[in-house]
Write an enzyme that holds these catalytic residues in place. Structure first.
Site, PDB file in Angstrom:
ATOM      1  N   HIS A  86     -32.844 -92.715  86.352  1.00  0.00           N
ATOM      2  CA  HIS A  86     -31.433 -91.855  85.200  1.00  0.00           C
ATOM      3  C   HIS A  86     -30.551 -92.846  84.240  1.00  0.00           C
ATOM      4  O   HIS A  86     -30.789 -93.475  84.096  1.00  0.00           O
ATOM      5  CB  HIS A  86     -30.009 -91.012  86.388  1.00  0.00           C
ATOM      6  CG  HIS A  86     -30.946 -90.490  87.267  1.00  0.00           C
ATOM      7  ND1 HIS A  86     -29.940 -89.594  88.680  1.00  0.00           N
ATOM      8  CD2 HIS A  86     -32.311 -90.144  87.700  1.00  0.00           C
ATOM      9  CE1 HIS A  86     -31.312 -89.172  89.140  1.00  0.00           C
ATOM     10  NE2 HIS A  86     -31.729 -88.936  88.037  1.00  0.00           N
ATOM     11  N   THR A 142     -39.612 -55.087  77.801  1.00  0.00           N
ATOM     12  CA  THR A 142     -38.681 -53.207  78.098  1.00  0.00           C
ATOM     13  C   THR A 142     -38.517 -53.551  79.867  1.00  0.00           C
ATOM     14  O   THR A 142     -37.113 -52.936  80.319  1.00  0.00           O
ATOM     15  CB  THR A 142     -39.188 -52.440  78.545  1.00  0.00           C
ATOM     16  OG1 THR A 142     -39.920 -52.109  76.989  1.00  0.00           O
ATOM     17  CG2 THR A 142     -38.896 -50.971  78.571  1.00  0.00           C
ATOM     18  N   GLU A 175     -27.996 -93.333  83.617  1.00  0.00           N
ATOM     19  CA  GLU A 175     -26.971 -94.357  83.618  1.00  0.00           C
ATOM     20  C   GLU A 175     -28.028 -95.504  83.754  1.00  0.00           C
ATOM     21  O   GLU A 175     -27.033 -96.699  83.077  1.00  0.00           O
ATOM     22  CB  GLU A 175     -25.709 -93.739  84.783  1.00  0.00           C
ATOM     23  CG  GLU A 175     -24.956 -92.585  85.024  1.00  0.00           C
ATOM     24  CD  GLU A 175     -25.600 -91.297  85.142  1.00  0.00           C
ATOM     25  OE1 GLU A 175     -25.018 -90.355  85.739  1.00  0.00           O
ATOM     26  OE2 GLU A 175     -27.047 -91.254  85.360  1.00  0.00           O
ATOM     27  N   ASP A 213     -55.223 -59.935  73.949  1.00  0.00           N
ATOM     28  CA  ASP A 213     -55.371 -60.227  72.765  1.00  0.00           C
ATOM     29  C   ASP A 213     -56.119 -62.238  73.606  1.00  0.00           C
ATOM     30  O   ASP A 213     -56.407 -62.964  72.988  1.00  0.00           O
ATOM     31  CB  ASP A 213     -53.930 -60.810  73.055  1.00  0.00           C
ATOM     32  CG  ASP A 213     -53.187 -60.592  71.899  1.00  0.00           C
ATOM     33  OD1 ASP A 213     -53.703 -59.564  71.434  1.00  0.00           O
ATOM     34  OD2 ASP A 213     -51.870 -60.275  72.213  1.00  0.00           O
ATOM     35  N   THR A 269     -51.257 -58.106  77.666  1.00  0.00           N
ATOM     36  CA  THR A 269     -51.334 -59.082  76.879  1.00  0.00           C
ATOM     37  C   THR A 269     -53.005 -60.078  77.142  1.00  0.00           C
ATOM     38  O   THR A 269     -53.659 -59.777  75.980  1.00  0.00           O
ATOM     39  CB  THR A 269     -50.120 -60.044  76.675  1.00  0.00           C
ATOM     40  OG1 THR A 269     -49.496 -59.180  76.366  1.00  0.00           O
ATOM     41  CG2 THR A 269     -50.383 -61.162  75.903  1.00  0.00           C
TER      42      THR A 269
END
Length: 365
Positions: A50, A301, A52, A200, A196
């Site tokens: 991390h 939508t 620190e 495509d 889609t």
């Protein structure tokens, strides 16, 4: 003002982890003594040390009596790495300045209290809004278990995403395509509807920028996806997720599993379609903290109508199409005061296009 100055520096460091730390947050940290930065660190990627700890490692000499500036509350539990609070206490920090508390139930104020109980002065809330903003997906996920949802689509000036025949290729600029790949690289998942895929046949991977490929998620309630679809290839590090409902053919489901796909069975809503809230909850349980939605119009939508989208990235191409496929269909809005608004809106030029970004106000404008 000094605290804000150093926290700003820590925020810049934190952003270096963009797209690499999920499901962990992005975190930056500084070791400061007598107004001078002695060490810097940021969380580079999930599973590694991390911020620190990195900042302490990068600080030469004795750090006793120094201050730590960190954008997110230090952790206090054992995960893939030891608790950061232990490292700060052992190092002899006299003061820790925290940008924002960590919403993770395993932390959420406990790390701050442990530091105070060990005689360390702790300041909380410096540039808090900005510290929360860079980790908005993490905050939403920790507080709700549901991923952050961003809608991204390109449309013409008259609101069309494709011609009447469904052709949409090259609607927006090459720069906009590069933006799409950048957005994919910083989200855990990219989601599209079966329409889609059928029109495509996209790959939905990251190729134009450096970064990881997201989980590919296809909403296909009836499992119409061809076994030869490009999204079923092995380019992604993880299995492509196909979302189906009970009406789907189980034999086809097995065929998809055989080519490496993962089937998620979702509930149906009152329209007989995939229940998107149920789906998002399931994706959250799979550890997906953010989803980029790239279409098509039906999915866009539905997410807007059900108030399930959090952000929008709209690419406006300087073209008129006329009759064609509209970007957004019926939202069942009967009065203007019910219209969805955008807060924190930003606009910019991108090649020949205009990009509009912001957060969706789910309660109206």
């Amino acid at each position: 003002m000094e605290d804000e100055f150093f926290m700003q520096k820590a925020l810049i460091l934190a952003r270096r982890g963009l797209g690499k730390t999920s499901p962990n947050p992005m975190v930056g940290a500084l070791v400061v003594k007598e107004g001078k930065i002695l060490g810097k660190g940021y969380h580079r990627r999930y599973g590694e040390a991390h911020a620190e700890v990195i900042a302490l490692r990068n600080t030469p000499g004795d750090v006793k009596g120094a201050s730590m500036y960190v954008t997110l509350e230090p952790c206090c539990h054992h995960g893939l790495t030891p608790p950061c609070v232990d490292a700060l206490i052992e190092a002899g920090m006299s003061r820790v300045v925290v940008g924002t508390p960590d919403p993770n139930p395993r932390v959420n104020g406990k790390g701050i209290q442990i530091l105070r109980d060990n005689g360390i002065k702790v300041e909380v809330g410096v540039l808090e809004e900005r510290c929360r903003e860079i980790n908005e997906a993490y905050f939403k996920y920790m507080q709700t278990g549901i991923p952050l949802v961003t809608l991204k689509f390109a449309q013409s000036l008259d609101g069309r995403i494709a011609t009447k025949e469904g052709r949409s290729q090259w609607l927006s600029s090459p720069e906009a395509l590069r933006l799409a790949h950048t957005l994919r690289s910083i989200h855990d998942g990219v989601l599209v509807g079966i329409g889609t895929i059928l029109v495509d046949d996209p790959r939905l991977t990251v190729r134009l920028v450096k970064g990881k490929n997201p989980r590919r998620i296809i909403i296909d309630s009836g499992l119409r996806i061809p076994l030869t679809a490009k999204v079923l290839n092995a380019e992604g590090e993880n299995k492509t997720i196909i979302v189906a409902t009970e009406k789907a053919n189980r034999g086809k489901a097995q065929g998809l599993k055989n080519v490496g796909a993962e089937i998620v069975w979702a509930a149906k809503n009152h329209r007989g379609e995939v229940d998107l809230k149920d789906l998002l909850e399931k994706l959250g349980r799979m550890g997906i903290t953010s989803v980029l939605v790239e279409g098509g119009a039906k999915i866009i939508t539905s997410l807007l109508r059900e108030r399930l989208a959090d952000k929008i990235v709209l690419i406006m191409a300087p073209k008129f199409i006329g009759e064609g496929i509209e970007a957004v269909g019926n939202l069942e809005i009967r009065d203007l005061h019910e219209a969805l608004g955008i807060s924190g809106m930003k606009t910019r030029r991108l090649g020949k296009d205009i990009v509009i970004e912001g957060h969706l106000n789910k309660g109206g404008n």
